[in-house]
Scaffold this motif. Structure first.
Motif, PDB file in Angstrom:
ATOM      1  N   SER A  63       4.511  -1.508   5.110  1.00 26.74           N
ATOM      2  CA  SER A  63       3.157  -1.004   5.333  1.00 26.74           C
ATOM      3  C   SER A  63       2.200  -0.933   3.809  1.00 26.74           C
ATOM      4  CB  SER A  63       3.312   0.267   5.951  1.00 26.74           C
ATOM      5  OG  SER A  63       4.238   1.178   4.992  1.00 26.74           O
ATOM      6  N   HIS A  64       1.112  -0.605   4.113  1.00 21.70           N
ATOM      7  CA  HIS A  64       0.651  -0.351   2.849  1.00 21.70           C
ATOM      8  C   HIS A  64      -0.393   0.947   2.731  1.00 21.70           C
ATOM      9  CE1 HIS A  64      -2.573  -2.013   5.470  1.00 21.70           C
ATOM     10  NE2 HIS A  64      -3.487  -1.717   4.568  1.00 21.70           N
ATOM     11  N   ARG A  65      -1.018   1.371   1.863  1.00 26.02           N
ATOM     12  CA  ARG A  65      -1.659   2.525   1.667  1.00 26.02           C
ATOM     13  C   ARG A  65      -2.645   2.451   0.534  1.00 26.02           C
ATOM     14  NH1 ARG A  65       0.525   7.370  -0.725  1.00 26.02           N
ATOM     15  NH2 ARG A  65       2.512   7.002  -1.600  1.00 26.02           N
ATOM     16  N   TYR A  66      -3.575   3.327   0.431  1.00 26.64           N
ATOM     17  CA  TYR A  66      -4.532   3.558  -0.720  1.00 26.64           C
ATOM     18  C   TYR A  66      -4.458   4.828  -1.535  1.00 26.64           C
ATOM     19  CZ  TYR A  66      -6.671  -0.572   1.951  1.00 26.64           C
ATOM     20  OH  TYR A  66      -6.788  -1.815   2.416  1.00 26.64           O
ATOM     21  N   GLU A  67      -4.443   4.752  -2.694  1.00 22.23           N
ATOM     22  CA  GLU A  67      -4.119   5.973  -3.554  1.00 22.23           C
ATOM     23  C   GLU A  67      -5.538   6.000  -4.306  1.00 22.23           C
ATOM     24  OE1 GLU A  67      -0.636   5.690  -5.563  1.00 22.23           O
ATOM     25  OE2 GLU A  67       0.636   6.230  -3.940  1.00 22.23           O
ATOM     26  N   LYS A  70     -11.336   6.000  -1.148  1.00 21.00           N
ATOM     27  CA  LYS A  70     -11.531   5.062  -0.285  1.00 21.00           C
ATOM     28  C   LYS A  70     -12.376   5.884   0.902  1.00 21.00           C
ATOM     29  CE  LYS A  70      -7.517   7.097   2.210  1.00 21.00           C
ATOM     30  NZ  LYS A  70      -6.911   8.234   1.136  1.00 21.00           N
ATOM     31  N   MET A  77     -12.311  -1.071   5.301  1.00 19.25           N
ATOM     32  CA  MET A  77     -12.041  -0.061   4.490  1.00 19.25           C
ATOM     33  C   MET A  77     -12.520  -0.627   3.299  1.00 19.25           C
ATOM     34  SD  MET A  77     -10.168   2.545   3.423  1.00 19.25           S
ATOM     35  CE  MET A  77      -9.191   3.016   4.690  1.00 19.25           C
ATOM     36  N   THR A  83      -9.019   2.595  -7.314  1.00 10.70           N
ATOM     37  CA  THR A  83      -8.181   2.825  -6.300  1.00 10.70           C
ATOM     38  C   THR A  83      -6.843   1.878  -6.217  1.00 10.70           C
ATOM     39  OG1 THR A  83     -10.166   3.164  -4.702  1.00 10.70           O
ATOM     40  CG2 THR A  83      -8.009   2.988  -3.711  1.00 10.70           C
ATOM     41  N   ILE A  85      -3.438   0.359  -4.721  1.00 11.75           N
ATOM     42  CA  ILE A  85      -3.103  -0.207  -3.696  1.00 11.75           C
ATOM     43  C   ILE A  85      -1.345  -0.192  -3.707  1.00 11.75           C
ATOM     44  CG2 ILE A  85      -2.925  -2.069  -1.898  1.00 11.75           C
ATOM     45  CD1 ILE A  85      -5.737  -2.981  -3.214  1.00 11.75           C
ATOM     46  N   LYS A  86      -0.842   0.549  -2.857  1.00  9.43           N
ATOM     47  CA  LYS A  86       0.832   0.555  -2.632  1.00  9.43           C
ATOM     48  C   LYS A  86       1.252   0.082  -1.556  1.00  9.43           C
ATOM     49  CE  LYS A  86       4.383   4.226  -3.226  1.00  9.43           C
ATOM     50  NZ  LYS A  86       4.573   5.513  -3.240  1.00  9.43           N
ATOM     51  N   SER A  88       4.847  -0.525   0.631  1.00 11.72           N
ATOM     52  CA  SER A  88       6.066  -0.193   0.784  1.00 11.72           C
ATOM     53  C   SER A  88       6.818  -0.781   2.117  1.00 11.72           C
ATOM     54  CB  SER A  88       5.897   1.399   1.092  1.00 11.72           C
ATOM     55  OG  SER A  88       5.239   1.621   2.253  1.00 11.72           O
TER      56      SER A  88
END
Length: 243
Positions: A63-67, A70, A77, A83, A85-86, A88
């Motif tokens: 998966s991915h998510r933004y820290e 956003k 998005m 920002t 990009i993580k 996992s």
């Protein structure tokens, strides 16, 4: 180490012992027992009387998510260059070994920590997760990097009465009955708020046209527009007011 090895026998899941002739194909979770016989009939013991084999054909979940900033709109998005990009992944069986990724058709590289993208525009990330028996999952996602603030618009509701010079600069003169309108336009995510300050005073949120200006007074109004990602832009208007 004396007479030499003659034969090996094995059994799995309570089946009869069978002579070993080639590699054993594992199609499900199973326990394997084995023993060997030498050339004069001595039966030996396996180094391990029982070996448990666990079949892992399941690829990892990734998966991915933004820290950071956003904003999601129109099925897209939007993020900023700050920002992160993580990426996992998890694997419940043989465990996750590594994650690899590539940005905009660049070379694949191993993921180690969150990363950022500086350039404005659409970007695509292709990434994969591999477990310890080399099952692999492939996925991708896209986003838009937006580092530009809204364009500020400053407009009086009436035409100027004339011009005057202040500090070698020519400024417009408006009637004290004139109203000043502020606006901001943003091509990506839209303008969130507009702020203004008058003659170096505190900043206020703009809600209605500015009016009731004092006759004979000069004004410097700073305007700042901010969009939903936090990007902003500023503009300044200087004018004088007469009856």
């Amino acid at each position: 180490n004396k007479a030499g090895l003659e034969e090996i026998y094995f059994a799995s899941e309570g089946n009869e012992y069978t002579k070993y002739t080639s590699e054993i194909k594992i199609t499900k979770n199973t326990s394997v027992y084995a023993y060997a016989i030498d050339k004069v009939g001595n039966k030996g013991k396996a180094l391990s009387s029982q070996t448990f084999y666990h079949l892992d054909n399941t690829p990892p979940s990734i998966s991915h998510r933004y820290e950071g900033p956003k904003f999601f709109t129109r099925d897209t998005m939007f993020i900023r260059k700050i920002t992160k990009i993580k990426l996992s992944g998890t694997d419940q069986e043989s465990r996750l070994k590594q994650i690899d990724y590539a940005v905009d058709n660049t070379s694949n590289k191993a993921y180690s920590s969150p990363f950022t993208i500086d350039n404005n525009g659409v970007h695509k990330v292709i990434f994969s997760g591999t477990d310890n028996v080399n099952n692999k999952t492939l996925d991708d996602f896209f986003f838009v990097v937006d580092n530009e603030g809204p364009k500020v618009h400053i407009h009086f509701g009436s035409e100027p009465l004339g011009f005057k010079k202040i500090r070698e600069k020519e400024i417009k003169i408006y009637s004290r009955h004139s109203k000043l309108y502020l606006a901001g336009t943003d091509n990506a995510v839209g303008t969130d708020k507009i702020y203004y300050s008058i003659n170096g005073g505190p900043e206020f949120v703009y809600t209605t046209p500015l009016k009731s200006f004092t006759t004979g007074k000069n004004y410097i109004i700073n305007v700042r527009a901010i969009e939903f990602l936090g990007n902003d832009d500023t503009s300044v208007i200087e004018f004088s007011v007469e009856e």
